[in-house]
Write a protein that holds these residues in place. Structure first.
Motif, PDB file in Angstrom:
ATOM      1  N   GLU A 143       0.828  -1.209   0.000  1.00  0.00           N
ATOM      2  CA  GLU A 143       0.000   0.000   0.000  1.00  0.00           C
ATOM      3  C   GLU A 143       0.861   1.257   0.000  1.00  0.00           C
ATOM      4  O   GLU A 143       0.651   2.181  -0.788  1.00  0.00           O
ATOM      5  CB  GLU A 143      -0.932  -0.004   1.216  1.00  0.00           C
ATOM      6  CG  GLU A 143      -1.960  -1.121   1.233  1.00  0.00           C
ATOM      7  CD  GLU A 143      -3.066  -0.901   0.213  1.00  0.00           C
ATOM      8  OE1 GLU A 143      -3.224   0.255  -0.249  1.00  0.00           O
ATOM      9  OE2 GLU A 143      -3.760  -1.875  -0.131  1.00  0.00           O
ATOM     10  N   ARG A 144       1.849   1.280   0.896  1.00  0.00           N
ATOM     11  CA  ARG A 144       2.703   2.475   0.974  1.00  0.00           C
ATOM     12  C   ARG A 144       3.547   2.619  -0.288  1.00  0.00           C
ATOM     13  O   ARG A 144       3.704   3.725  -0.817  1.00  0.00           O
ATOM     14  CB  ARG A 144       3.614   2.397   2.203  1.00  0.00           C
ATOM     15  CG  ARG A 144       4.428   3.672   2.397  1.00  0.00           C
ATOM     16  CD  ARG A 144       5.287   3.641   3.629  1.00  0.00           C
ATOM     17  NE  ARG A 144       6.426   2.732   3.464  1.00  0.00           N
ATOM     18  CZ  ARG A 144       7.447   2.650   4.313  1.00  0.00           C
ATOM     19  NH1 ARG A 144       7.443   3.394   5.404  1.00  0.00           N
ATOM     20  NH2 ARG A 144       8.440   1.816   4.103  1.00  0.00           N
ATOM     21  N   THR A 145       4.095   1.507  -0.786  1.00  0.00           N
ATOM     22  CA  THR A 145       4.928   1.570  -1.981  1.00  0.00           C
ATOM     23  C   THR A 145       4.124   2.053  -3.185  1.00  0.00           C
ATOM     24  O   THR A 145       4.593   2.861  -3.988  1.00  0.00           O
ATOM     25  CB  THR A 145       5.548   0.194  -2.276  1.00  0.00           C
ATOM     26  OG1 THR A 145       6.336  -0.214  -1.160  1.00  0.00           O
ATOM     27  CG2 THR A 145       6.426   0.243  -3.524  1.00  0.00           C
ATOM     28  N   GLN A 147       1.559   4.029  -3.123  1.00  0.00           N
ATOM     29  CA  GLN A 147       1.345   5.466  -2.950  1.00  0.00           C
ATOM     30  C   GLN A 147       2.595   6.250  -3.329  1.00  0.00           C
ATOM     31  O   GLN A 147       2.529   7.275  -4.022  1.00  0.00           O
ATOM     32  CB  GLN A 147       0.954   5.778  -1.508  1.00  0.00           C
ATOM     33  CG  GLN A 147       0.692   7.255  -1.228  1.00  0.00           C
ATOM     34  CD  GLN A 147      -0.494   7.790  -2.013  1.00  0.00           C
ATOM     35  OE1 GLN A 147      -1.571   7.218  -1.961  1.00  0.00           O
ATOM     36  NE2 GLN A 147      -0.280   8.878  -2.767  1.00  0.00           N
ATOM     37  N   LEU A 148       3.771   5.768  -2.885  1.00  0.00           N
ATOM     38  CA  LEU A 148       5.025   6.438  -3.224  1.00  0.00           C
ATOM     39  C   LEU A 148       5.237   6.468  -4.737  1.00  0.00           C
ATOM     40  O   LEU A 148       5.692   7.467  -5.299  1.00  0.00           O
ATOM     41  CB  LEU A 148       6.202   5.717  -2.558  1.00  0.00           C
ATOM     42  CG  LEU A 148       6.302   5.828  -1.035  1.00  0.00           C
ATOM     43  CD1 LEU A 148       7.428   4.935  -0.515  1.00  0.00           C
ATOM     44  CD2 LEU A 148       6.554   7.272  -0.620  1.00  0.00           C
ATOM     45  N   CYS A 149       4.897   5.375  -5.396  1.00  0.00           N
ATOM     46  CA  CYS A 149       5.061   5.298  -6.851  1.00  0.00           C
ATOM     47  C   CYS A 149       4.122   6.262  -7.568  1.00  0.00           C
ATOM     48  O   CYS A 149       4.499   6.890  -8.571  1.00  0.00           O
ATOM     49  CB  CYS A 149       4.833   3.864  -7.340  1.00  0.00           C
ATOM     50  SG  CYS A 149       6.142   2.702  -6.836  1.00  0.00           S
ATOM     51  N   ARG A 150       2.910   6.377  -7.061  1.00  0.00           N
ATOM     52  CA  ARG A 150       1.959   7.350  -7.641  1.00  0.00           C
ATOM     53  C   ARG A 150       2.496   8.762  -7.474  1.00  0.00           C
ATOM     54  O   ARG A 150       2.507   9.566  -8.414  1.00  0.00           O
ATOM     55  CB  ARG A 150       0.584   7.228  -6.980  1.00  0.00           C
ATOM     56  CG  ARG A 150      -0.209   6.001  -7.365  1.00  0.00           C
ATOM     57  CD  ARG A 150      -1.688   6.154  -7.002  1.00  0.00           C
ATOM     58  NE  ARG A 150      -1.883   6.358  -5.571  1.00  0.00           N
ATOM     59  CZ  ARG A 150      -2.057   5.380  -4.680  1.00  0.00           C
ATOM     60  NH1 ARG A 150      -2.024   4.115  -5.080  1.00  0.00           N
ATOM     61  NH2 ARG A 150      -2.238   5.651  -3.411  1.00  0.00           N
ATOM     62  N   ASP A 151       2.943   9.070  -6.250  1.00  0.00           N
ATOM     63  CA  ASP A 151       3.401  10.426  -5.956  1.00  0.00           C
ATOM     64  C   ASP A 151       4.645  10.796  -6.766  1.00  0.00           C
ATOM     65  O   ASP A 151       4.802  11.951  -7.185  1.00  0.00           O
ATOM     66  CB  ASP A 151       3.715  10.567  -4.467  1.00  0.00           C
ATOM     67  CG  ASP A 151       2.469  10.436  -3.589  1.00  0.00           C
ATOM     68  OD1 ASP A 151       1.351  10.527  -4.143  1.00  0.00           O
ATOM     69  OD2 ASP A 151       2.626  10.221  -2.372  1.00  0.00           O
ATOM     70  N   GLY A 171      -3.219   0.187  -6.358  1.00  0.00           N
ATOM     71  CA  GLY A 171      -3.457   1.478  -6.995  1.00  0.00           C
ATOM     72  C   GLY A 171      -2.271   2.092  -7.708  1.00  0.00           C
ATOM     73  O   GLY A 171      -2.362   3.239  -8.180  1.00  0.00           O
ATOM     74  N   MET A 172      -1.156   1.370  -7.829  1.00  0.00           N
ATOM     75  CA  MET A 172      -0.035   1.917  -8.585  1.00  0.00           C
ATOM     76  C   MET A 172      -0.365   1.886 -10.075  1.00  0.00           C
ATOM     77  O   MET A 172      -0.795   0.857 -10.592  1.00  0.00           O
ATOM     78  CB  MET A 172       1.236   1.092  -8.334  1.00  0.00           C
ATOM     79  CG  MET A 172       2.406   1.513  -9.193  1.00  0.00           C
ATOM     80  SD  MET A 172       3.844   0.447  -9.041  1.00  0.00           S
ATOM     81  CE  MET A 172       4.836   1.033 -10.429  1.00  0.00           C
TER      82      MET A 172
END
Length: 389
Positions: A143-145, A147-151, A171-172
């Protein structure tokens, strides 16, 4: 590619006084046949024994700047790289990154492991050397990874295919290029198809390396299988029993030689991996190809119907087949003077799955099954049994 005679002879000259190779190597060879006849094969046990000596024995390397570890022989064995070794690896990988259209402006997330092992740093180093921004994410915490990839606007992803699927589910956005490793990929049609469906527009890259020989080969755009980085390694395929070199297209054991490595140089190193090697027309400068990557190990071979069969090949045959729930066993018998092959599989297979197994077995082993049986429970035992008398 033709046999790299000049590179091999330069290598032999350089290693004449190496503590491990001194007295073992000819000063010069004439061709590939001469190389195979006069340069002895090396086994992983040879490397492990030397690396467990004080100071790493004959492979001591004061110039080493990186030390990873690899599980071998019941423990962790150091894998050493000098600064020049790393620069050559990065330069070779840069040709493949350029072929994939990767360069400055791209952002790569590396989700391979970093703790002790080699894959994470291998990808991070080559990306950074090629001007690509790199996120050393490591495995886990999907989940965190994601999000980081999206950002960060990640365009390139490197990691295990199964974890990549988890990232997309979290969600990536699908990357432009995905570097797969750590799991059978193109050899596991079910997993490959799942990734292709999840990333329909993504360029998918398979790869093959050993911790002690890397990188070995990767997918190049427009090709199949993986193409060998032949500026770094010379690849041969030999008969696992006799160690005799095999012609292109024959199934055998992959043997690798470092052409220019400073730390831990390996000559005619037996990988224990089964593969097929062939030469192709140049593809981004590469002509040495492993069309099916590797598909088994050289363990407990049985010869039947004129071919050599290996237990580890059975896993390749059954990988991703629906209905397979547990073990498997190949029983080799004889009837009316002819070998008979019966594959026993734990699970329930419908007709489509049975046909898939038969086709996969024939494609892999080059001979047909005579029988395919399913059982609810298969007792523990060897993967292959020779019942011929």
């Amino acid at each position: 590619m033709s046999f790299p005679l000049d590179a091999i002879n330069a290598l032999l000259e350089r290693l004449q006084h190496h503590p491990f190779y001194a007295g073992r190597l000819p000063e010069k060879i004439a061709d590939a046949r001469d190389f195979a006849a006069r340069v002895p094969l090396m086994r992983r046990d040879d490397l492990v024994a030397e690396m467990r000596k004080p100071g790493f024995g004959a492979f001591a390397s004061p110039q080493a700047v990186r030390m990873n570890f690899s599980p071998m022989g019941g423990g962790l064995v150091p894998i050493l790289q000098t600064a020049d070794d790393l620069a050559r690896m990065n330069a070779a990988c840069a040709t493949q990154l350029s072929a994939c259209g990767i360069g400055p402006g791209d952002v790569c997330a590396v989700t391979f492991g970093y703790h002790l092992f080699v894959a994470g740093l291998l990808y991070q180093s080559q990306m950074e050397a090629h001007g690509v921004a790199c996120i050393p994410a490591g495995p886990g915490e999907a989940e965190r990874t994601a999000q980081l990839c999206r950002d960060a606007g990640v365009t390139v992803l490197a990691g295990n295919p199964s974890f990549a699927l988890r990232l997309l589910e979290a969600g990536m956005p699908a990357p432009r290029v995905f570097f797969a490793g750590g799991e059978p990929f193109t050899g596991n049609r079910t997993l490959y198809d799942r990734v292709r469906q999840a990333m329909p527009e993504t360029q998918l890259v398979d790869s093959f390396s050993l911790s002690e020989v890397l990188p070995v080969a990767r997918t190049f755009p427009g090709g199949e299988g993986v193409h060998v980085f032949d500026e770094l390694v010379y690849a041969e395929v030999v008969d696992p029993d006799t160690a005799e070199p095999l012609a292109d297209g024959e199934r055998g054991e992959l043997v690798l030689t470092h052409l220019c490595k400073q730390a831990q140089p390996l000559l005619r190193y037996r990988t224990g991996d089964l593969t097929v090697l062939r030469r192709t027309a140049p593809l981004h400068g590469r002509t040495v190809n492993l069309p099916r990557v590797v598909f088994g190990r050289t363990d407990s071979m049985i010869k039947a119907k004129g071919v050599k069969l290996y237990p580890s090949e059975l896993r390749t045959v059954l990988l991703g087949i629906p209905g397979v729930t547990g073990g498997h066993r190949l029983e080799v018998g004889a009837s009316e003077g002819r070998d008979r092959l019966t594959l026993v599989v734990q699970g329930e297979l419908d007709e489509a799955a049975r046909e898939s197994v038969r086709r996969a077995f024939k494609s892999q082993a080059l001979v047909a099954l005579d029988g395919l049986e399913t059982v609810e429970s298969l007792p523990e035992g060897p993967a292959m049994v020779d019942r011929r008398t």
